[in-house]
Scaffold this motif. Sequence first.
Motif, PDB file in Angstrom:
ATOM      1  N   ALA A  11      94.191 -13.555  27.105  1.00  0.00           N
ATOM      2  CA  ALA A  11      95.575 -13.346  27.542  1.00  0.00           C
ATOM      3  C   ALA A  11      96.520 -14.313  26.836  1.00  0.00           C
ATOM      4  O   ALA A  11      97.634 -13.932  26.432  1.00  0.00           O
ATOM      5  N   ARG A  14      97.287 -13.373  23.272  1.00  0.00           N
ATOM      6  CA  ARG A  14      98.220 -12.240  23.180  1.00  0.00           C
ATOM      7  C   ARG A  14      99.573 -12.538  23.841  1.00  0.00           C
ATOM      8  O   ARG A  14     100.429 -11.646  23.919  1.00  0.00           O
ATOM      9  N   ASP A  15      99.774 -13.768  24.291  1.00  0.00           N
ATOM     10  CA  ASP A  15     101.037 -14.120  24.939  1.00  0.00           C
ATOM     11  C   ASP A  15     102.181 -14.065  23.922  1.00  0.00           C
ATOM     12  O   ASP A  15     102.088 -14.692  22.863  1.00  0.00           O
ATOM     13  N   PRO A  16     103.244 -13.320  24.216  1.00  0.00           N
ATOM     14  CA  PRO A  16     104.331 -13.162  23.232  1.00  0.00           C
ATOM     15  C   PRO A  16     104.988 -14.460  22.812  1.00  0.00           C
ATOM     16  O   PRO A  16     105.491 -14.567  21.681  1.00  0.00           O
ATOM     17  N   LEU A  24      98.462 -11.019  18.124  1.00  0.00           N
ATOM     18  CA  LEU A  24      99.581 -10.251  18.657  1.00  0.00           C
ATOM     19  C   LEU A  24      99.854  -8.988  17.853  1.00  0.00           C
ATOM     20  O   LEU A  24     100.395  -8.015  18.379  1.00  0.00           O
ATOM     21  N   ASP A  27      96.119  -3.774  17.408  1.00  0.00           N
ATOM     22  CA  ASP A  27      96.087  -2.691  18.375  1.00  0.00           C
ATOM     23  C   ASP A  27      94.671  -2.122  18.408  1.00  0.00           C
ATOM     24  O   ASP A  27      93.775  -2.627  17.714  1.00  0.00           O
ATOM     25  N   GLN A  70      92.375  -6.134  27.099  1.00  0.00           N
ATOM     26  CA  GLN A  70      93.668  -6.816  27.182  1.00  0.00           C
ATOM     27  C   GLN A  70      94.788  -5.936  26.631  1.00  0.00           C
ATOM     28  O   GLN A  70      95.855  -5.820  27.234  1.00  0.00           O
ATOM     29  N   ILE A  71      94.530  -5.285  25.502  1.00  0.00           N
ATOM     30  CA  ILE A  71      95.536  -4.382  24.927  1.00  0.00           C
ATOM     31  C   ILE A  71      95.838  -3.247  25.904  1.00  0.00           C
ATOM     32  O   ILE A  71      96.997  -2.879  26.118  1.00  0.00           O
ATOM     33  N   GLN A  73      95.478  -3.276  29.134  1.00  0.00           N
ATOM     34  CA  GLN A  73      96.189  -3.796  30.312  1.00  0.00           C
ATOM     35  C   GLN A  73      97.665  -3.973  30.012  1.00  0.00           C
ATOM     36  O   GLN A  73      98.521  -3.659  30.842  1.00  0.00           O
ATOM     37  N   GLU A  74      97.971  -4.463  28.812  1.00  0.00           N
ATOM     38  CA  GLU A  74      99.378  -4.640  28.420  1.00  0.00           C
ATOM     39  C   GLU A  74     100.125  -3.312  28.397  1.00  0.00           C
ATOM     40  O   GLU A  74     101.324  -3.260  28.649  1.00  0.00           O
ATOM     41  N   GLN A  75      99.400  -2.223  28.107  1.00  0.00           N
ATOM     42  CA  GLN A  75     100.022  -0.895  28.056  1.00  0.00           C
ATOM     43  C   GLN A  75      99.964  -0.174  29.396  1.00  0.00           C
ATOM     44  O   GLN A  75     100.405   0.962  29.510  1.00  0.00           O
ATOM     45  N   GLY A  79      92.475  -2.262  32.941  1.00  0.00           N
ATOM     46  CA  GLY A  79      92.189  -3.657  32.664  1.00  0.00           C
ATOM     47  C   GLY A  79      90.687  -3.902  32.628  1.00  0.00           C
ATOM     48  O   GLY A  79      89.889  -2.972  32.804  1.00  0.00           O
TER      49      GLY A  79
END
Length: 273
Positions: A11, A14-16, A24, A27, A70-71, A73-75, A79
């Motif tokens: 996480a 991948r934190d912005p 980041l 995909d 993780q990808i 979950q972000e979308q 999860g």
Amino acid sequence: MSIERLLNIMALLRDPQRGCPWDLEQDFRSVAPYTIEEAYEVVDAIERNDLQGLREELGDLLFQIVFHAQIAQEQGIFGFEEVVAGICEKMQRRHPHVFGNERIDTVAQQNLAWEQIKQRERAPRGGHSASGVADGSGSDAASLLSDVPLALPSLTRAAKLGRRAAQAGFQWPDVAGALDKLDEEIAEMRAELARGADPEAIAAEIGDVLFCLVNVCRYLQIDPETSLRGTNAKFERRFRHVERRLRERGRSLQDASLEEMDALWEEGKRLGH
């Protein structure tokens, strides 16, 4: 818990604001080749009996699973918890003799039951593969072959296609029929070569030969990928023996004749390489 630590690391990567620029940018599609590579490295560690390496490679493969989760979950798709819950439910569903009241006493019975359960699971999906792609037949009708992944290694996919077709009775009674078909395809390949056919036609005939050979493996309960990996390793050992013996003579591969290299190859073979 170790898995929680790994999930937190992923996480953060991948934190912005604080994450890694490379992570980041990724995909599902860009990560997929690394997932395949890590799976092969697991197999390689097993083949080399490198158990410490296996521990490390399993970690790398687990990281790939966490990366994809993780990808997702972000979308807002799913999860890691859903991934774990899904596989737990599937394993319990596919082992009713362990988690239910059914009785299975042999591996053969288990294999048959496993495929029957999988076939029931595939039915609601219609004619689409696990990747969401239509079955390619020009129809949306469900196919027994629909969810055989396109990304599998070709030998492995050929074996799986053959097994699926065999479930519907599309097979010879024994290996003799498969061997006869192999002979037939080799004859057709020789005919194309004799005609000097175009490369595409020859490639198609070679593909038919390979597919038939994989089918022979299925009858003999031999995994074609494993068999070919063993032959690759054997070839490498013997060729390295040729190189080493030539160096001992002060010669190189470029200096040696085919006859000399072949003699050293046979020497390596006699020595058990």
